[in-house]
Design a protein around this motif. Structure first.
Motif, PDB file in Angstrom:
ATOM      1  N   LEU A  36       0.776  12.930   0.443  1.00 15.64           N
ATOM      2  CA  LEU A  36       0.747  11.278   0.259  1.00 15.64           C
ATOM      3  C   LEU A  36       1.872  10.814  -0.064  1.00 15.64           C
ATOM      4  CD1 LEU A  36      -2.911  11.288  -1.246  1.00 15.64           C
ATOM      5  CD2 LEU A  36      -2.349  11.013   1.387  1.00 15.64           C
ATOM      6  N   LYS A  37       2.541  11.315  -1.036  1.00 19.89           N
ATOM      7  CA  LYS A  37       3.349  10.350  -1.309  1.00 19.89           C
ATOM      8  C   LYS A  37       5.133  10.848  -0.709  1.00 19.89           C
ATOM      9  CE  LYS A  37       4.057  11.737  -6.624  1.00 19.89           C
ATOM     10  NZ  LYS A  37       4.260  10.475  -6.702  1.00 19.89           N
ATOM     11  N   SER A  63      -0.547   8.316  -6.287  1.00 17.57           N
ATOM     12  CA  SER A  63      -0.691   9.530  -5.641  1.00 17.57           C
ATOM     13  C   SER A  63       0.826  10.913  -6.268  1.00 17.57           C
ATOM     14  CB  SER A  63      -0.417   9.810  -4.278  1.00 17.57           C
ATOM     15  OG  SER A  63      -0.714  11.366  -3.790  1.00 17.57           O
ATOM     16  N   ASN A  78       0.567  -1.428   0.135  1.00 20.32           N
ATOM     17  CA  ASN A  78      -0.169   0.328   0.380  1.00 20.32           C
ATOM     18  C   ASN A  78       0.795   1.070  -0.781  1.00 20.32           C
ATOM     19  OD1 ASN A  78      -3.318  -0.155   0.274  1.00 20.32           O
ATOM     20  ND2 ASN A  78      -1.938  -2.094   1.375  1.00 20.32           N
ATOM     21  N   ALA A  79       2.170   1.020   0.769  1.00 18.03           N
ATOM     22  CA  ALA A  79       2.691   2.266   0.684  1.00 18.03           C
ATOM     23  C   ALA A  79       3.464   2.266  -0.758  1.00 18.03           C
ATOM     24  CB  ALA A  79       4.109   2.106   1.457  1.00 18.03           C
ATOM     25  N   GLY A 127       3.517   7.973   1.786  1.00 23.22           N
ATOM     26  CA  GLY A 127       3.896   6.532   0.954  1.00 23.22           C
ATOM     27  C   GLY A 127       5.582   6.333   1.928  1.00 23.22           C
ATOM     28  N   LEU A 133       0.807   4.210  -3.514  1.00 25.93           N
ATOM     29  CA  LEU A 133       0.422   5.497  -2.305  1.00 25.93           C
ATOM     30  C   LEU A 133       1.914   6.258  -3.000  1.00 25.93           C
ATOM     31  CD1 LEU A 133      -0.188   6.063   1.314  1.00 25.93           C
ATOM     32  CD2 LEU A 133      -1.768   6.194  -0.406  1.00 25.93           C
TER      33      LEU A 133
END
Length: 366
Positions: free
Chosen positions: A180-181, A175, A167-168, A184, A171
Motif C-alpha cells: 500500500l505504501k 499504511s 489520499n496518496a 501510495g 496511504l
C-alpha cells in the motif's frame, strides 16, 4: 441589398457612367456611379467598395482631390484607385495620380478588355483580403473560446488531482503494508507529473505559435534523457524497469527545458499505455544532421488511445509531419519549434513507438 461586391465609378459625363454599367452588366459586380466628388463621398459613407474608378477632370472636385480625401479616411484608405482621363498621355498627370494614391492611370479611350481585366484583378484581391479578415476574426473568436474552456478544464482537473494527492500521502504515512505504501508513492508521483503536465499544456496553449521560441544551447540528448528517466516522478510511473540505449554522437543544440518537458510527457504516455511491459528508450546520434529519440513498448494501442495520441488520420512510417492527436500536440509543438518533428505509430506486430527528431544544429556544420 444583395451580397454583390461593389465598385465605384466617378465621372462627370453621364454617358461614360452608362457605358461603364453596360460594360460590367454581365458580371456579379454592383456598379455604383457618381457624377461628382461630393456624390462619391456620400456613396462611400454607405457602401464598401472593392475598387474606385475616378475621372480626373470633374466639376467641384477633381479626381486627385477625391483620391486624397479617400486616402485620409480610415474607411476608404485601402480602396484601390484607378484614374481615368482624356487627352494625350502626360507624365506629370500620371505622377500626380500615383502621388495621390492611385494603383493605375489610364487614358481614354480605354480598351474594354484591358479595363475588365484590371477590374477582375483588384476585385479578386479584395475577395482574398476579406476572406483573410474573416478567418482572422474567426480564429480570434475560437482562441477566446478555447482560453475560457481551457481555464475551466484545468480547474476541473486540478481539483481531483489535489484529492488524489492527499489520499496518496495518507496511504504513505498511515499504511503499514509495503504494497500500500508503494501504491501510495506511485499515485503521488503520477499525480505530481499529471499536475505538471497540465500546467505545461495550459501555458503552451496560451502562447501564440510565433512566441514559442526555444533558447538553443549545446547539450547532450542522451544525458538529458537519462536524467529524466531517473527522475523520481518518472521512475515511480514505471511498472517494469526501463532501458536506455545510445548510439553515435548525441550532442546537439536544443532547448533543454522544453525538450525535458517533451521527454517527460512521452514517458508519461508510454507508461500509461504500456502497463507492465518494459519501456525501451533509444537515443540515435548516428546521422550527421539530426538527433532521434525513440520511446517504445510492445503492444498495440486500443482505438480510443490511438485516436487520442495520433488523431483520426492514419500515420505513415517515415513521414516527417503526420497529424497528431490532442495527447501529443504539446510535444509536437516543441518539436516544430526546434525545426524537428514527432512521429507516432502503433501497428499490429510492431508495438507502439514515439520518435522525436531534433535538428543537430551547430554540430551538423562541423
Amino acid at each position: 441589398m444583395d451580397n454583390k461586391l461593389s465598385i465605384l465609378v466617378v465621372d462627370g459625363h453621364e454617358q461614360n457612367l452608362r457605358a461603364m454599367q453596360d460594360m460590367l452588366a454581365d458580371t456579379e459586380l454592383q456598379v455604383l456611379t457618381a457624377a461628382s466628388g461630393p456624390q462619391a463621398l456620400e456613396l462611400l459613407l454607405v457602401h464598401e467598395v472593392a475598387l474606385a474608378l475616378l475621372d480626373v477632370q470633374m466639376p467641384e472636385m477633381d479626381g486627385y482631390r477625391l483620391a486624397e480625401l479617400m486616402r485620409g479616411a480610415e474607411r476608404t484608405r485601402l480602396v484601390p484607385i484607378i484614374f481615368l482621363t482624356e487627352g494625350a498621355p502626360q507624365p506629370q498627370c500620371s505622377f500626380r495620380g500615383y502621388e495621390a494614391g492611385a494603383v493605375d492611370f489610364l487614358y481614354k479611350p480605354v480598351d474594354p478588355r484591358v479595363l475588365r481585366g484590371k477590374i477582375e484583378v483588384f476585385v479578386d484581391l479584395y475577395r482574398q483580403r476579406r476572406q483573410l479578415a474573416e478567418r482572422i476574426a474567426a480564429y480570434e473568436r475560437l482562441a477566446r473560446t478555447n482560453a475560457l474552456m481551457l481555464a475551466a478544464l484545468s480547474h476541473d482537473i486540478r481539483e481531483p488531482l489535489t484529492v488524489l494527492m492527499l489520499n496518496a500521502e495518507m496511504l504513505i504515512r498511515r499504511s503499514e503494508l509495503p504494497s500500500l505504501k508503494q501504491a501510495g508513492a506511485r499515485m503521488k508521483a503520477a499525480t505530481t507529473m499529471l499536475r505538471r503536465q497540465v500546467d505545461h499544456l495550459v501555458n503552451l496553449a496560451q502562447l501564440p505559435e510565433t512566441e514559442l521560441r526555444p533558447r538553443l544551447a549545446r547539450g547532450d540528448l542522451s544525458r538529458l534523457t537519462q536524467q529524466r528517466l531517473h527522475a523520481s516522478a518518472n521512475e515511480a510511473l514505471m511498472w517494469a524497469p526501463s532501458s536506455l540505449a545510445s548510439a553515435g554522437d548525441t550532442e546537439g543544440e536544443f532547448d533543454a527545458g522544453l525538450v525535458a518537458e517533451a521527454i517527460d510527457h512521452l514517458l508519461l504516455q508510454a507508461a500509461t499505455h504500456a502497463g507492465d511491459r518494459p519501456i525501451r528508450v533509444e537515443v540515435d546520434g548516428t546521422t550527421r544532421r539530426s538527433l532521434l529519440l525513440r520511446i517504445g513498448f510492445d503492444g498495440v494501442l486500443a482505438e480510443p488511445a490511438a485516436l487520442y495520441l495520433f488523431g483520426p488520420g492514419s500515420t505513415v512510417e517515415g513521414i516527417a509531419a503526420p497529424q497528431v492527436g490532442p495527447g501529443l500536440q504539446g510535444v509536437e509543438r516543441i518539436a516544430r519549434a526546434h525545426g524537428g518533428s514527432l512521429i507516432g505509430s502503433s501497428p499490429q506486430g510492431h508495438g507502439t513507438r514515439f520518435e522525436l527528431m531534433l535538428p543537430r544544429g551547430w554540430a551538423e556544420l562541423g
